[in-house]
Design a protein around this motif. Structure first.
Motif, PDB file in Angstrom:
ATOM      1  N   ILE A  11      78.789  24.710   4.726  1.00 14.65           N
ATOM      2  CA  ILE A  11      78.772  25.479   5.973  1.00 14.65           C
ATOM      3  C   ILE A  11      80.124  25.400   6.668  1.00 14.65           C
ATOM      4  O   ILE A  11      80.663  26.404   7.160  1.00 14.65           O
ATOM      5  N   PHE A  12      80.693  24.200   6.715  1.00 10.95           N
ATOM      6  CA  PHE A  12      81.967  23.965   7.382  1.00 10.95           C
ATOM      7  C   PHE A  12      83.068  24.801   6.738  1.00 10.95           C
ATOM      8  O   PHE A  12      83.865  25.464   7.420  1.00 10.95           O
ATOM      9  N   ARG A  60      84.000  30.748  15.422  1.00  7.35           N
ATOM     10  CA  ARG A  60      82.811  30.966  14.600  1.00  7.35           C
ATOM     11  C   ARG A  60      81.899  29.757  14.770  1.00  7.35           C
ATOM     12  O   ARG A  60      82.374  28.618  14.783  1.00  7.35           O
ATOM     13  N   GLU A  61      80.600  29.968  14.882  1.00 12.54           N
ATOM     14  CA  GLU A  61      79.671  28.852  14.976  1.00 12.54           C
ATOM     15  C   GLU A  61      78.328  29.260  14.386  1.00 12.54           C
ATOM     16  O   GLU A  61      78.041  30.449  14.229  1.00 12.54           O
ATOM     17  N   THR A  62      77.537  28.265  14.052  1.00 14.05           N
ATOM     18  CA  THR A  62      76.212  28.527  13.508  1.00 14.05           C
ATOM     19  C   THR A  62      75.247  27.449  13.967  1.00 14.05           C
ATOM     20  O   THR A  62      75.614  26.277  14.092  1.00 14.05           O
ATOM     21  N   THR A  63      74.029  27.868  14.267  1.00 15.53           N
ATOM     22  CA  THR A  63      72.945  26.941  14.588  1.00 15.53           C
ATOM     23  C   THR A  63      72.075  26.778  13.342  1.00 15.53           C
ATOM     24  O   THR A  63      71.647  27.769  12.748  1.00 15.53           O
ATOM     25  N   LEU A  70      77.209  23.703  14.646  1.00 16.43           N
ATOM     26  CA  LEU A  70      78.600  23.390  14.303  1.00 16.43           C
ATOM     27  C   LEU A  70      79.434  24.643  14.529  1.00 16.43           C
ATOM     28  O   LEU A  70      79.054  25.741  14.121  1.00 16.43           O
ATOM     29  N   GLY A  71      80.554  24.477  15.196  1.00 17.75           N
ATOM     30  CA  GLY A  71      81.442  25.602  15.447  1.00 17.75           C
ATOM     31  C   GLY A  71      82.890  25.212  15.259  1.00 17.75           C
ATOM     32  O   GLY A  71      83.262  24.042  15.416  1.00 17.75           O
ATOM     33  N   VAL A  72      83.729  26.202  14.920  1.00 15.90           N
ATOM     34  CA  VAL A  72      85.165  26.001  14.749  1.00 15.90           C
ATOM     35  C   VAL A  72      85.883  27.078  15.555  1.00 15.90           C
ATOM     36  O   VAL A  72      85.455  28.238  15.578  1.00 15.90           O
TER      37      VAL A  72
END
Length: 385
Positions: A287-288, A267-270, A357-359
């Motif tokens: 967000i994290f 999963r990631e987000t800009t 950020l992505g995980v």
């Protein structure tokens, strides 16, 4: 299977995300609509009960277009385009936020509908699949029509289907008569239907290869099919030039792969604006945590646990960095994922502002084959409150 009896279909949902949104907002049908905004793009309920929709001209940020309606595409707005650039082309277009939970529900519904008719399916993403119809070589068109009808009944959406002797041709065909198209192709049709197309229409010819082909005077698939093998080999190497030759002649022996194990789930987000680990600590922490929770839900829904937890960062200057850690036992627990990802964060500099950020969870195992993984002890994280 006799290659002359092989029938492969490629099904592609029409403007999928946008079409799902139009089910929710039918009053927007026929208008230029762009999907890709954040929460600020949510429609606002007015006192008279009507909805006020955001317009591209009012957008500020660095988001990208996820998809657009065909009316927006006619104005030059396509997926992966920056929303600010799209606003220059279509300032009056309506902007809506993405809702991936709704898209996934609709995706499962259309795939289940197809499986009820033709179960040999290769999943290629949220909005497309390959279907092996070789069991019905003489009735493939009728079966394809039944599939299209079943998809519409299950989702109220349309799809486009291409049926051909192999996956490569089927994918090309599914694009020829969009939206709501059905294209049948046999080998005798290649010269008439495929060769006049631009070479880049072949899936596997990317922008750089297309640019190199153009420089060689090769513009269409037909040009490529008639090119001297020595010329292609000199500029693309032996392996890729052989693939180019085969693709241009409609040769593709790849099977429909009905099951495959993912290597990782992420999963990631800009961010709409660059965020700083110290100044925007609360926002980043929120967000994290949300990313880890959604990733945990993805793992649970798909039935996987994983041992390798990783992060992906992109700084404001577009430099990227990744880090990962391997756990002693696999997990799908959100807190454990967040803890491990936090350990990765400690190993990267966080002085610069972040734009993404992505995980990720890798080294996956089927949950049904594993005992319950032990939970990790919660510790303070770089973004924790």
């Amino acid at each position: 299977m006799d290659s002359d009896r092989r029938r492969i279909a490629h099904l592609d949902m029409d403007a999928f995300y946008a079409s799902v949104e139009l089910l929710r907002y039918p009053q927007l049908r026929g208008q230029a609509v762009v999907i890709g905004g954040g929460s600020a793009a949510r429609p606002v309920l007015q006192e008279d009960g009507s909805l006020q929709f955001a317009r591209l001209r009012d957008y500020t940020g660095r988001g990208v277009v996820t998809t657009s309606t065909y009316e927006a595409r006619a104005l030059g707005v396509f997926s992966a385009m920056g929303i600010m650039k799209a606003a220059q082309l279509a300032p009056d277009a309506i902007l809506l936020p993405t809702d991936f939970d709704a898209y996934r529900r609709c995706s499962r519904a259309f795939k289940e509908a197809v499986a009820g008719i033709a179960p040999l399916i290769e999943d290629r993403g949220i909005d497309e699949i390959y279907i092996d119809l070789s069991e019905w070589p003489d009735e493939a068109e009728d079966v394809a029509r039944r599939i299209k009808q079943a998809v519409h009944e299950a989702t109220s959406l349309t799809c486009s289907v291409g049926v051909a002797p192999n996956k490569l041709l089927a994918k090309i065909c599914s694009e020829l008569d969009k939206p709501n198209g059905l294209t049948m192709l046999c080998r005798e049709d290649i010269a008439l239907r495929i060769w006049p197309l631009q070479a880049r229409k072949i899936n596997g010819i990317g922008p750089k290869a297309a640019e190199k082909l153009t420089a060689l005077g090769i513009h269409t698939v037909g040009d490529l099919a008639q090119a001297e093998p020595e010329l292609l080999r000199a500029h693309f190497g032996r392996s890729y030039s052989e693939w180019l030759y085969n693709a241009s002649h409609g040769i593709d022996e790849r099977p429909v792969v009905t099951s495959s194990e993912p290597k990782s789930i992420s999963r990631e987000t800009t961010f709409e604006r660059d965020l700083h680990a110290r100044h925007d600590k609360a926002k980043l922490s929120e967000i994290f945590t949300a990313l880890c929770k959604r990733l945990s839900e993805d793992l649970d829904r798909k039935g996987y646990v994983g041992r390798t937890i990783g992060i992906k960062l992109r700084y404001s200057d577009f430099r990227g960095v990744t880090r990962d850690v391997t756990l002693p036992a696999p997990t799908d627990d959100a807190a454990a994922i967040r803890q491990a990802a936090g350990e990765c964060l400690r190993r990267v500099p966080l002085e610069q502002r972040l734009r993404l950020l992505g995980v990720r969870v890798g080294t996956l195992s089927k949950k049904s084959e594993m005992e319950e993984a032990p939970q990790l002890i919660q510790q303070e994280l770089p973004f924790s409150d």
